[in-house]
Every structure is written in structure tokens, then in C-alpha cells.
Design an enzyme around this catalytic site. Sequence first.
Site, PDB file in Angstrom:
ATOM      1  N   LYS B 183       0.840  -1.194   0.000  1.00  0.00           N
ATOM      2  CA  LYS B 183       0.000   0.000   0.000  1.00  0.00           C
ATOM      3  C   LYS B 183       0.875   1.244   0.000  1.00  0.00           C
ATOM      4  O   LYS B 183       1.604   1.506   0.962  1.00  0.00           O
ATOM      5  CB  LYS B 183      -0.910   0.049   1.218  1.00  0.00           C
ATOM      6  CG  LYS B 183      -1.904   1.217   1.137  1.00  0.00           C
ATOM      7  CD  LYS B 183      -2.600   1.515   2.446  1.00  0.00           C
ATOM      8  CE  LYS B 183      -1.857   2.537   3.271  1.00  0.00           C
ATOM      9  NZ  LYS B 183      -1.888   3.908   2.746  1.00  0.00           N
ATOM     10  N   GLY B 235       7.415   4.413   8.363  1.00  0.00           N
ATOM     11  CA  GLY B 235       6.563   5.563   8.654  1.00  0.00           C
ATOM     12  C   GLY B 235       6.839   6.087  10.044  1.00  0.00           C
ATOM     13  O   GLY B 235       7.939   5.909  10.568  1.00  0.00           O
ATOM     14  N   SER B 236       5.838   6.704  10.645  1.00  0.00           N
ATOM     15  CA  SER B 236       6.058   7.365  11.931  1.00  0.00           C
ATOM     16  C   SER B 236       6.174   6.352  13.065  1.00  0.00           C
ATOM     17  O   SER B 236       5.638   5.238  12.985  1.00  0.00           O
ATOM     18  CB  SER B 236       4.900   8.320  12.231  1.00  0.00           C
ATOM     19  OG  SER B 236       3.738   7.571  12.534  1.00  0.00           O
ATOM     20  N   THR B 237       6.866   6.755  14.131  1.00  0.00           N
ATOM     21  CA  THR B 237       6.988   5.897  15.309  1.00  0.00           C
ATOM     22  C   THR B 237       5.609   5.660  15.926  1.00  0.00           C
ATOM     23  O   THR B 237       5.311   4.557  16.388  1.00  0.00           O
ATOM     24  CB  THR B 237       7.960   6.530  16.332  1.00  0.00           C
ATOM     25  OG1 THR B 237       9.281   6.473  15.769  1.00  0.00           O
ATOM     26  CG2 THR B 237       7.974   5.792  17.649  1.00  0.00           C
ATOM     27  N   GLY B 240       3.960   3.014  13.907  1.00  0.00           N
ATOM     28  CA  GLY B 240       4.740   1.789  14.100  1.00  0.00           C
ATOM     29  C   GLY B 240       4.361   1.075  15.389  1.00  0.00           C
ATOM     30  O   GLY B 240       4.212  -0.146  15.427  1.00  0.00           O
ATOM     31  N   GLU B 257      10.599   0.548  10.218  1.00  0.00           N
ATOM     32  CA  GLU B 257      11.587   1.611   9.995  1.00  0.00           C
ATOM     33  C   GLU B 257      10.860   2.910  10.299  1.00  0.00           C
ATOM     34  O   GLU B 257      10.013   3.344   9.526  1.00  0.00           O
ATOM     35  CB  GLU B 257      12.098   1.535   8.548  1.00  0.00           C
ATOM     36  CG  GLU B 257      13.448   2.190   8.373  1.00  0.00           C
ATOM     37  CD  GLU B 257      13.347   3.651   8.037  1.00  0.00           C
ATOM     38  OE1 GLU B 257      13.244   4.451   8.989  1.00  0.00           O
ATOM     39  OE2 GLU B 257      13.338   3.984   6.851  1.00  0.00           O
ATOM     40  N   CYS B 291      13.439  10.523   7.182  1.00  0.00           N
ATOM     41  CA  CYS B 291      13.428  10.004   8.552  1.00  0.00           C
ATOM     42  C   CYS B 291      14.810  10.074   9.180  1.00  0.00           C
ATOM     43  O   CYS B 291      14.950  10.219  10.382  1.00  0.00           O
ATOM     44  CB  CYS B 291      12.903   8.584   8.582  1.00  0.00           C
ATOM     45  SG  CYS B 291      13.626   7.551   7.318  1.00  0.00           S
ATOM     46  N   GLU B 388      10.307  14.903  15.956  1.00  0.00           N
ATOM     47  CA  GLU B 388      10.626  14.849  14.539  1.00  0.00           C
ATOM     48  C   GLU B 388       9.737  15.860  13.815  1.00  0.00           C
ATOM     49  O   GLU B 388       8.515  15.753  13.841  1.00  0.00           O
ATOM     50  CB  GLU B 388      10.366  13.433  14.022  1.00  0.00           C
ATOM     51  CG  GLU B 388      10.791  13.253  12.582  1.00  0.00           C
ATOM     52  CD  GLU B 388      10.632  11.814  12.103  1.00  0.00           C
ATOM     53  OE1 GLU B 388       9.616  11.179  12.452  1.00  0.00           O
ATOM     54  OE2 GLU B 388      11.515  11.344  11.365  1.00  0.00           O
TER      55      GLU B 388
END
Lengths: 275, 479
Positions: B183, B235-237, B240, B257, B291, B388
Site C-alpha cells: 500500500k 513511517g512514523s513511530t 509503528g 523503519e 526520517c 521529529e
Amino acid sequence: MIEIKKTYKNYVDGKYVRSESGKTYSVKLGNEHFELPLTSRKDIRDAVVSSKSGFKKWNSTSPYTRTQILYRLSEMLEGNRKSYLSILQNSSFTKKYAEKDFENSIQKIIWFAGLADKWEQLVGNLNPVSGEYFNISHQNPIGVVFSLNKNTISLSQLILSILPPLTVGCSVISLSNDSGLLALKFAEDINNSDLPPGVLNILSGDFTKLIDDVSKHVEISLVSIHDNLSQEAIKKIEVNASESVKRVKINPSTEGISSILPYLETKTVWHPKGT
Amino acid sequence: MVNWKYSESIESSEIVNIKKKYQNYIGGKFVDPSSKKYLNTVSPSTEEILSKIPLSNQKDIDSAVKAAKTGFEKWSSITPQERSQYLFKIARLIQERSREFAVLESIDGGKPIKESRDFDLPQVAANFFYFAGWADKLDISWSAKELKPYGVVGQIIPWNFPLLMLAWKIAPALATGNTVVLKPAETTSLTALHFAELCHDAGLPAGVVNIVSGDGSTGANIVNHKDINKIAFTGSTHVGKLIQKSLAGRDVGLTLELGGKAANIVYEDAAIDQAVEGVVNGIFFNQGHVCCAGSRLLLQESIHDQFIKKLEKRMQTLRVGNPLDKNTDIGAINSKEQLDKITSLVNEGVSDGGDLFQIECELPGNGFWFRPSLFTNVQPSYSIAREEIFGPVLTTLTFRTPEEAIEIANNTEYGLSAGVWTEKGSKILWTADRLEAGVVWANTFNKFDPSSPFGGYKESGFGREGGRHGLLSYLKASL
């Protein structure tokens, strides 16, 4: 003559300590009952503080020295062969089984001792990047590892749940339940070997009561489970772990190179080449 | 003073044919979403609606996973050599259609054409070439008794390097014998949907690659699908962690990641001019939507004033504007949502007490833009020093000793990347050893290569992408 019975204690930061809770649980060995510390939340926290400083010391110990310290551990065990055989036989194992388990334990310690100064050559490498750069991937130990020992009484199993992370420079908090007495006996040899305090902390108790304390603790980098837990317990550990992206390994391999991979972080360093 | 008159140099967009509406690619066929719903995809540099992409629902994911299961049987039944050759073929097709993809990437995502053309696309092709060659060498990749693919892998990728992240995901997954349901991010799906055509043209067996567009709910449907064997997410923490939580108690592989807040450490004995260039590249590459961006500049106190002066001067030369202009250094911010997030964090930095420098430049009337920004006089506790930002915003902190630099650099829950600048070799190695980061760039920054493993420590995720280590993210190993 009255037989003198030993009081077993947790082994934290190079010292033998009772649980701060004052609680114990009972295990039977031969005809005797022994009271082992029932590790509490506070005991886990103390062990983590110790393991953090242990990690710093162990990680900065040279691979050659680590190899010698681990090898010396096998020498310490050998000197206490009789006590281990007696514990195993009093735990209703045959003499043959006990001897085999002990022999295996020695062999495994020596195998990992000899790996401590080699693993980086097996799992790291130079990367052939396109361009004028030096690029190398090597590994760092992940940090403080919590390891739940299998709930069967076996010295070699205990050792295999501890040695892989220890070999690569992690500090380990090991918890045993039914095999607690054997583990706390093992702690005496750890104390006599040259492992710096805090590198290996050995506790006894009931993990099901400590799941949140262990899996929510942000200073524990990895939780490895060598016991067969319920699906519900595993889910709880993994949900808690997700709050800090903690690594969880369920029954990780204890053989070959795959035994150490979970405890390593790969670091890749780049530098330009030029004049 | 010489008066340089600016003349633009616009890359033609004629090479790309953007359809009015796109379809999912499932089981080797282009199909309408069963949801019958679509999302508009917008060019962030003009706010023009470019096209409509499927908003896929549970049913669409069901059929994609089913197709990938069937595809896995076929993919497992052919030889490793054949799998290798399909990947080589895809690599070549990417090279041939490289310019078309680069232009589309810049239109849909807002990144400057010089980056999509000279960085993203060459890297996309290189990744397929690199992993193509691994497909028939897995048995000698690690000392293993057995290496087995997971099966069906769900892959969810971000909007900052749309096609490159696709390559990082699909190339190793296919090389290791898995099949995928991928996706793309909802704001940047077009290159992935064009890539589906390329898989079709390469004659890839049906179901080996399935591409399904949608939003967060579509991603959740993939993660929660009962027949998924592994999830790979970039993507974002925050997301995740949600994925890791969703997979708790399930026998599904996972690599993550996630975010970063990289320290770029400049020691007083660094080659200052080179370091200024490296710091600029470290944070302003791809509008700072990276990132591993060097978003925390750690300056040794003794060189602070001199360095900041040079840095501001260099920043002022950055050209912000039309992504298709070959002179553009900084393109459009990827979405309105991201622009709002950057703006709000920068405002917070100012009200916290940070000194803000922004370059003087004209910004286009339409689209989403943000001036390259530099904060000085910042406390480590400020949000701009901890969170971030994922935009062209650099935050400066200072240190006195190497030990203090390490302390500050590692004082974050992230651990993706770091930079170190010094002319002293021993100091580089000392620093690199102590940095808790998966990638350390010494006297360089933001360098990537398919053979070089990438991935984080701590809350920046787990698993590696790229290199020999990247294979392990897609193989179940008993070694």
C-alpha cells in the site's frame, strides 16, 4: 549431626540479596524444602539499575577478556560438578541424565566463550557501495536483556537462555521459577568467575506476576522468553512492549549464529575516500 | 556586484500520461475497488487535483491477500534463477522509463526534479539490480541450515520517497521468495500504480506483486488480515507502535523503519566548509522529509558563531520553488497537513524562546511551501529539539567535550542515524562506536546504497533494509 541447610538468595549486582518484599516460595529438593526469593517489582527495578551499569562495563571489556571470563566460568562449574549432580539427582533425575546435562552445560559455555571474540567477523561485513566510500556494517549489543528460563530443571537449558546475549556483550537479567534453586546455585559460580557485578543478575520467582513490570520497563531493551507461556501472557508482553518498540523473542534459537542475532543492532558507518 | 538574472529551466511533463482515475493491481489484473470509493490526489506544488486513486476496503484487501497467496505458490514453484531474472528485467524496465517516473514523482510528491531524476530513480533501479542477484544466492548469504520466505508480506510505505521505498520493500521481498501486498501512501500513490504496469509488462506471474491504494484504514486492514505472514512498515513511530500492538500475540513477522531525530555533530577540528555543505544536505534534502535527516545540529561551542554565519549564508542560496524547475533545491511540502504540522512546531520553537532564521525568498502563490529554517539558542527540552519535524527546519545545540556530544546525541528515544564531522580519524571511530544509531555518516551525510543496511536502534524500529542484512528481514532462518 544436624544437616545445615542453605538459604538461597537472588544474585543482584554481585551480591546475594533477599527479595525486598520479604516473600518466598517453596521448592522441594530430595526430602528438604527450600524457600526461594519471590522476586517483586522493586527487585526487578533494582536488577535493571544494576544491569545498566553492568552493560557499560561488559560492553567495554575486550573480546579477548570476555572469552577468558566465560571460559573461566566453565572452570568454576567443573569444580562444583558434585553439587550440581546432587541437585539434579535430588530433583528426581537419573544419574545418567544429570551427568549428561552437566556435560552439555560445560560444552556450551566453552562454545560460547570461543565465540565471544569471533562473532563480529561472522555477522558484519564491508558493503560494496557504488562510489568512493568506505562502508562497513558491524554490530553493537542491544543492551539490557531480560531472559525467562524454561520451567524445567536443567542446567544446560539455563545456560542456553543466558549465554547468547552475554557472549555478544549484553547484560542479562535471568528469572527462573521451578528451576530457581539450580539458577541460584549457578549464581555462586557466577560470583566466583570474573564477570563484573551487574553483567548477570539471577532471580527466582513467578513471571506471571511480573509481566507488566518487565515488559513495560523502558530500560529493558529486549525480552526473551524460553518458557512456554499462555497465548494470553505472550499477547500481554507484546502489547506492553509496543509502547517503547521493545524487542520480544519467543523461544529464540539457542544454536549457531542465529542464537546471537536477536541481541545485536547492526550499525553501518560511512566515510568518503579521498586525498 | 554581478547581477545574476535568473532563468528557469523547466522539465517537460509531457513524458507522463496521468490517467483520470486509477485501479488497484491485484492478481495480475487492474481492477476497480470494490468500495467504489476514490481519493483525490493533489499536486502539492499547485494544489491541482491530478487524479483519483482507489480507497480500498476490507474486500479489496481480502482479494489482494488471496491473490498473493496464490502468487506465492507460483513464485515458489519456479527456480531461484527465474526469480532473479524477473527482478533483473524489472530493474531494466525502470531504467528505461526512469525519466517518466522521475517527473511523475516530482509532480505528485513535490520533490525537486534534480532529486527524483538523479537520486530516487537511479536508486530504485539499483535496488532491483542488487536484490535480483541475491535471489539465487540465498543459500550462501548466511551460514544457515534453512532459510525460508515468510509467504505473503504486507508492506506499507510513506510519502517521502514513494517509489524508492517501494523498491526497498518489493525488491528484497521478491528476491527472498515472498509475494507482496503493497500500500503506497495516500498522497503519493501514482508512481506505485504506474509501477504496477511495469510489473505487468515484465510478465511477472499473477499475484506476486499486488498494489492497493487507500488511507490508514486500508493499511490497518492489511495489518489485521489473518492470512498475512509478515508486515514491513516504514513511517512514523506513532503508527509503528500501533502496528506492533496490533500484531501482539500473533505469529506474524514484523520489521519497522520509524522516525528519527538525528544528531549531526560538528567538532571544532572539522573541515568547516565541507561540514556546512554536509549539514545543508543533511537537513534540506527532500524538504527535510527524511526520517534520517540531520535535524539536530550539534556544534562545538568554539566554532558556533563562525559556523552559523557560514550556514546562514549558504542557506540563503537555496532555491525554493517549482519542483519541475531543474534549478530547484527545495520543492513543495508534501501536503497541507504536513505544512500545518511543521508550522505549528516552528511556532512552538519561537514561543519557547528559540532564535529563528529563515531565508528570504519568494514563495509561489499556490501550493504548500516552507522557507528553509534554522533555530539557534535552543534548549534540549524544546519540542523542536526533541520531536521529529519532518520539514526543512534545523535545530542547533552546542557542546564542549566529545563526551557531552555523545550524551546529547543519544539523549533521545530515536536511534536511526547520526553524523560526525572531524578531520581526526580516531575521533570519528570513537564517536561512531558510541552513537546509538543504525547509520553513522562520517564527514558525509544522507548517503544511500542498496548494498548498505539501513534501519534503527531503539524507537526508530527494528530490522534492516538493504545489504546482506536486509535479506534477514524477509527470511525465517534456522541457522
